[in-house]
Scaffold this motif. Structure first.
Motif, PDB file in Angstrom:
ATOM      1  N   ASN A  41       0.842  -1.183   0.000  1.00  0.00           N
ATOM      2  CA  ASN A  41       0.000   0.000   0.000  1.00  0.00           C
ATOM      3  C   ASN A  41       0.882   1.240   0.000  1.00  0.00           C
ATOM      4  O   ASN A  41       1.534   1.556   1.001  1.00  0.00           O
ATOM      5  N   VAL A  42       0.919   1.908  -1.130  1.00  0.00           N
ATOM      6  CA  VAL A  42       1.749   3.099  -1.283  1.00  0.00           C
ATOM      7  C   VAL A  42       0.964   4.312  -0.804  1.00  0.00           C
ATOM      8  O   VAL A  42      -0.183   4.515  -1.227  1.00  0.00           O
ATOM      9  N   PRO A  43       1.526   5.130   0.067  1.00  0.00           N
ATOM     10  CA  PRO A  43       0.808   6.316   0.566  1.00  0.00           C
ATOM     11  C   PRO A  43       0.440   7.262  -0.575  1.00  0.00           C
ATOM     12  O   PRO A  43       1.216   7.462  -1.507  1.00  0.00           O
ATOM     13  N   LYS A  44      -0.749   7.838  -0.484  1.00  0.00           N
ATOM     14  CA  LYS A  44      -1.197   8.782  -1.503  1.00  0.00           C
ATOM     15  C   LYS A  44      -0.779  10.213  -1.179  1.00  0.00           C
ATOM     16  O   LYS A  44      -1.006  11.119  -1.979  1.00  0.00           O
ATOM     17  N   ALA A  73     -12.521   0.093  14.158  1.00  0.00           N
ATOM     18  CA  ALA A  73     -12.854   1.519  14.234  1.00  0.00           C
ATOM     19  C   ALA A  73     -12.091   2.332  13.194  1.00  0.00           C
ATOM     20  O   ALA A  73     -12.666   3.179  12.500  1.00  0.00           O
ATOM     21  N   LEU A  74     -10.790   2.086  13.084  1.00  0.00           N
ATOM     22  CA  LEU A  74      -9.962   2.860  12.160  1.00  0.00           C
ATOM     23  C   LEU A  74     -10.338   2.587  10.707  1.00  0.00           C
ATOM     24  O   LEU A  74     -10.248   3.478   9.855  1.00  0.00           O
ATOM     25  N   ALA A  75     -10.760   1.360  10.415  1.00  0.00           N
ATOM     26  CA  ALA A  75     -11.196   1.042   9.053  1.00  0.00           C
ATOM     27  C   ALA A  75     -12.449   1.830   8.697  1.00  0.00           C
ATOM     28  O   ALA A  75     -12.551   2.405   7.607  1.00  0.00           O
ATOM     29  N   HIS A  76     -13.420   1.874   9.596  1.00  0.00           N
ATOM     30  CA  HIS A  76     -14.657   2.601   9.315  1.00  0.00           C
ATOM     31  C   HIS A  76     -14.425   4.115   9.285  1.00  0.00           C
ATOM     32  O   HIS A  76     -15.052   4.812   8.472  1.00  0.00           O
ATOM     33  N   TYR A  77     -13.552   4.623  10.124  1.00  0.00           N
ATOM     34  CA  TYR A  77     -13.228   6.051  10.075  1.00  0.00           C
ATOM     35  C   TYR A  77     -12.604   6.401   8.724  1.00  0.00           C
ATOM     36  O   TYR A  77     -12.941   7.424   8.119  1.00  0.00           O
ATOM     37  N   SER A  78     -11.697   5.554   8.261  1.00  0.00           N
ATOM     38  CA  SER A  78     -11.028   5.799   6.984  1.00  0.00           C
ATOM     39  C   SER A  78     -11.998   5.667   5.815  1.00  0.00           C
ATOM     40  O   SER A  78     -11.942   6.441   4.850  1.00  0.00           O
ATOM     41  N   LYS A  79     -12.893   4.692   5.874  1.00  0.00           N
ATOM     42  CA  LYS A  79     -13.887   4.530   4.814  1.00  0.00           C
ATOM     43  C   LYS A  79     -14.829   5.733   4.756  1.00  0.00           C
ATOM     44  O   LYS A  79     -15.264   6.145   3.668  1.00  0.00           O
ATOM     45  N   GLY A 115      -6.800  12.419   9.463  1.00  0.00           N
ATOM     46  CA  GLY A 115      -7.393  11.809   8.278  1.00  0.00           C
ATOM     47  C   GLY A 115      -7.416  10.296   8.358  1.00  0.00           C
ATOM     48  O   GLY A 115      -7.471   9.706   9.449  1.00  0.00           O
ATOM     49  N   ARG A 116      -7.350   9.681   7.199  1.00  0.00           N
ATOM     50  CA  ARG A 116      -7.389   8.218   7.134  1.00  0.00           C
ATOM     51  C   ARG A 116      -6.185   7.619   7.849  1.00  0.00           C
ATOM     52  O   ARG A 116      -5.090   8.163   7.784  1.00  0.00           O
ATOM     53  N   PHE A 117      -6.420   6.504   8.495  1.00  0.00           N
ATOM     54  CA  PHE A 117      -5.328   5.830   9.190  1.00  0.00           C
ATOM     55  C   PHE A 117      -4.642   4.875   8.223  1.00  0.00           C
ATOM     56  O   PHE A 117      -5.233   3.866   7.796  1.00  0.00           O
ATOM     57  N   ALA A 118      -3.394   5.211   7.885  1.00  0.00           N
ATOM     58  CA  ALA A 118      -2.581   4.373   7.007  1.00  0.00           C
ATOM     59  C   ALA A 118      -3.379   3.996   5.756  1.00  0.00           C
ATOM     60  O   ALA A 118      -3.860   4.859   5.035  1.00  0.00           O
ATOM     61  N   TYR A 119      -3.554   2.694   5.525  1.00  0.00           N
ATOM     62  CA  TYR A 119      -4.273   2.184   4.353  1.00  0.00           C
ATOM     63  C   TYR A 119      -5.476   1.359   4.806  1.00  0.00           C
ATOM     64  O   TYR A 119      -5.927   0.460   4.101  1.00  0.00           O
ATOM     65  N   PHE A 120      -6.028   1.705   5.992  1.00  0.00           N
ATOM     66  CA  PHE A 120      -7.064   0.873   6.599  1.00  0.00           C
ATOM     67  C   PHE A 120      -8.425   1.000   5.921  1.00  0.00           C
ATOM     68  O   PHE A 120      -9.354   0.264   6.276  1.00  0.00           O
ATOM     69  N   GLU A 121      -8.580   1.903   4.972  1.00  0.00           N
ATOM     70  CA  GLU A 121      -9.836   1.925   4.229  1.00  0.00           C
ATOM     71  C   GLU A 121     -10.009   0.646   3.418  1.00  0.00           C
ATOM     72  O   GLU A 121     -11.116   0.338   2.961  1.00  0.00           O
TER      73      GLU A 121
END
Length: 680
Positions: A223-226, A279-285, A233-239
């Motif tokens: 997962n390359v950072p954008k 939690a972090l996945a849903h926050y990022s999504k 904001g989004r946590f790492a690539y957890f979306e």
């Protein structure tokens, strides 16, 4: 010899030719010739022929030839006249156009005429110059080898043998990929691709489907950072994470709204690290996906639905002074047939949200779903009981806890996940049938017993509701003495002392702090979240042997342990996740709290840079440093963990500009494609 050859020729036509001689010798010769001609003439006349006819015919033929030559001469003069009048430049242009047109027609419509398959040999780039394979002609109808392969036995390291194939033509040995897969830990499989996509990756409707073998060194994804990492904001690539669908997640608790894990205990338990990732996945999504589609069924004010009410039941809308709004009160008899029900046909929006208060233990919320393919019905029951998940035929029960009685609750349920987990829980099969989201439709919502409800909505997703459910869990389940979120199960790592129930994890602490820091920011400054996050720093200052997560390498470099083992294990990915949690709090909290988190972060980054290359094996990475702590063989990181190491370093490189991070990440990325460190 002749004084006048013209006269001689004319006299020859007459009956008595005369010739004037210059000398006696010449006259004698000519007289002999004339005598011979006269003798021949007399012979012909005697046979009834006529030499005159012969002479006439010959004269006639000579005249025709003369006319023909005259006509040809005129035609040649006309041709040269036309050529001279033509513009030479235009003639050349026309000739070039004709050649180009002819070549184009041959190229597009008759390519085999210009370029026969056997005219130019195809060079396989995988073969180098000097390869013993010799000829490398590969086309659609011709095999690389003209002779059949020989069955041989391959000895592997002089320990065991496997069946192989041998080609006497090119002296090549072919080893089964099933052996190579396990021997070199690689992956591969057969694919069906179009013939044009092999070279130019394009798709042509007229292409033939051809088999192809795909060899991959690693199936894991980097997962390359954008952009630069943002703690708000989004946590790492957890979306990209979908925690609730994992097999090791038993279900989403109806009492807490967070995952129940079966990773280390089949009965299920609350695993802080997994809850934080949820939690972090849903926050990022919520930040990466478009707004959800929402459909309001009932709010007792603006949106009112027609509820089916049996004779033994009643339903009414009343004013609630505490909420300053209307709510619905219901009361039914015992039995499913007496429930108040709303029949619907809901397909796309499968996330249910409702405010509910159950007055008795026999009260419940019931939702019926149906598979549109099999017509199988699934009845979800949400009941006020200390029950996690139970399945009886098509009935799936989720317990909201006994504390749900006489207490307003707002619950958000992904009905697809609830059905899927219920089906898996009630199946005896090792691989139970999995249901697709687009296969289900909601057919009814019903209430049984005595209670109140309001604000029934269906949506495509409600990420923030799931995020705040988890954030609240961390507030209510923190050990106020240690500041940690304990893991309630034992954990045994090969070679290390077993961790007893209640152990803390630096990764779990860091993840929880990342959740609380974002909840503090997103809520507009709710200090409950900030207070819990600040208290969560405490274990980072306490050594593992004393109940914290702190360890030291070579008595010099401080490390935050994912598993606080004895001796320390120094797990890499968990340590980096803990650093992100410290960075998040440092970036979002007020200076007095942020400063302490910043010190812990800088301390960890210093250790990471000094110890990072200890994890480099030259062909991959180590999951931990047990080969140094225990003096055993390295614990190599499997593909997905190695990819996580690379992704984490790429993310850290957006925070810290030290080239070591990026250079190491790029080298480790190469290992995923078969590259190796150079040998001596």
């Amino acid at each position: 010899m002749f004084t006048n050859y013209t006269n001689a020729g004319t006299a020859a036509k007459g009956p008595t030719p005369t010739v004037t001689c210059v000398d006696t010798k010449s006259c004698n010769s000519i007289n002999k010739i004339i005598t011979t001609v006269n003798t021949a003439k007399h012979s012909i006349n005697h046979r009834g022929g006529s030499i005159n006819r012969f002479i006439v015919k010959r004269s006639s033929t000579s005249g025709t030839e003369h006319k023909s030559r005259k006509f040809n001469a005129k035609r040649e003069q006309l041709f040269f006249l036309i050529i001279m009048r033509l513009n030479l430049k235009n003639f050349l242009y026309a000739l070039i156009a004709f050649v180009v047109f002819t070549g184009a027609v041959l190229y597009f419509f008759f390519p085999d005429f210009l370029f026969p398959h056997n005219f130019v040999q195809h060079w396989d780039r995988r073969l180098k110059k000097g390869n013993s394979l010799g000829s490398n002609t590969i086309d659609d109808n011709q095999s690389l080898l003209s002779t059949p392969l020989q069955n041989i036995e391959c000895w592997i390291n002089q320990e065991y043998s496997i069946p192989c194939k041998h080609s006497a033509e090119n002296n090549e040995v072919y080893v089964p990929f099933s052996f190579l897969r396990s021997y070199f830990d690689i992956n591969g499989g057969m694919l069906a691709v179009t013939s044009s996509s092999i070279n130019d990756k394009s798709v042509n409707g007229d292409d033939n489907i051809v088999p192809r073998f795909a060899w991959v060194h690693s199936n894991a994804k980097i997962n390359v950072p954008k952009g630069k990492y943002d703690s708000r904001g989004r946590f790492a690539y957890f979306e990209n994470y979908n925690v609730e669908v994992r097999d090791r997640v038993k279900c989403i608790s109806a009492a807490e709204g967070v995952p129940i894990s079966t990773q280390w205990e089949k009965s299920g338990y609350f695993y802080p690290t997994q809850i934080a990732q949820f939690a972090l996945a849903h926050y990022s999504k919520n930040l990466s996906e478009p707004p959800p589609k929402i459909k309001v069924l009932e709010d007792a004010d603006t949106n009112k639905s027609n509820w089916y009410t049996p004779k033994s039941s009643n339903i009414s809308r009343i004013w609630h002074p505490k909420f300053n709004t209307s709510v619905i009160q219901y009361e039914t008899a015992i039995g499913y047939d007496s429930a108040v029900r709303l029949d619907i046909n809901q397909t796309l929006e499968l996330v249910l949200s409702v405010d509910i208060l159950l007055v008795t233990n026999s009260s419940s919320l019931m939702v019926t779903l149906q598979s549109r393919e099999t017509k199988q019905n699934y009845l979800l029951h949400y009941i006020p009981a200390d029950l996690r998940l139970s399945t009886q035929d098509q009935n799936i029960y989720y317990g909201m806890g006994t504390s749900a009685v006489n207490r307003w609750r707002h619950i958000t349920r992904d009905l697809f996940i609830d059905v899927q987990k219920g089906v898996m829980s009630g199946s005896d099969k090792k691989s139970p049938l999995k249901i697709r989201r687009n296969e289900l439709r909601v057919t009814s919502v019903a209430f049984l017993g005595v209670g109140f409800f309001d604000n029934i909505t269906f949506s495509t997703y409600d990420h923030l509701a799931h995020f705040y459910d988890a954030a609240e869990w961390f507030i209510h389940n923190q050990d106020l003495k240690t500041g940690g979120w304990p893991n309630p199960v034992r954990r045994s790592l090969n070679g290390f002392t077993e961790l007893k129930a209640g152990w803390l994890s630096a990764m779990g602490q860091g993840h929880a702090i990342s959740v609380l820091a974002r909840a503090y920011f997103h809520s507009g400054g709710d200090k409950r979240y900030l207070k819990a996050a600040a208290l969560g720093l405490k274990p980072f200052r306490v050594y593992s042997k004393d109940g914290g997560v702190l360890a030291q390498f070579m008595d010099k470099y401080f490390w935050y342990e994912e598993y606080p083992t004895t001796p320390p294990s120094f797990v890499l990915n968990g340590f980096i996740y803990s650093l992100l949690g410290l960075f998040d709090l440092n970036s979002t909290a007020p200076s007095n709290i942020g400063r302490e988190a910043g010190k812990l972060f800088n301390q960890g980054m210093y250790s990471l840079k000094k110890m990072l290359l200890l994890y480099d094996t030259g062909s991959g990475t180590s999951y931990d440093l047990r080969h140094l702590s225990l003096g055993t063989a390295p614990n190599l990181a499997r593909d997905d963990y190695h990819a996580t190491h690379v992704s984490q370093l790429l993310l850290l490189s957006t925070i810290d500009s030290d080239p070591l991070l990026m250079e190491t990440a790029e080298r480790w990325k190469g290992y995923m494609f078969g590259k190796r460190a150079k040998h001596n």
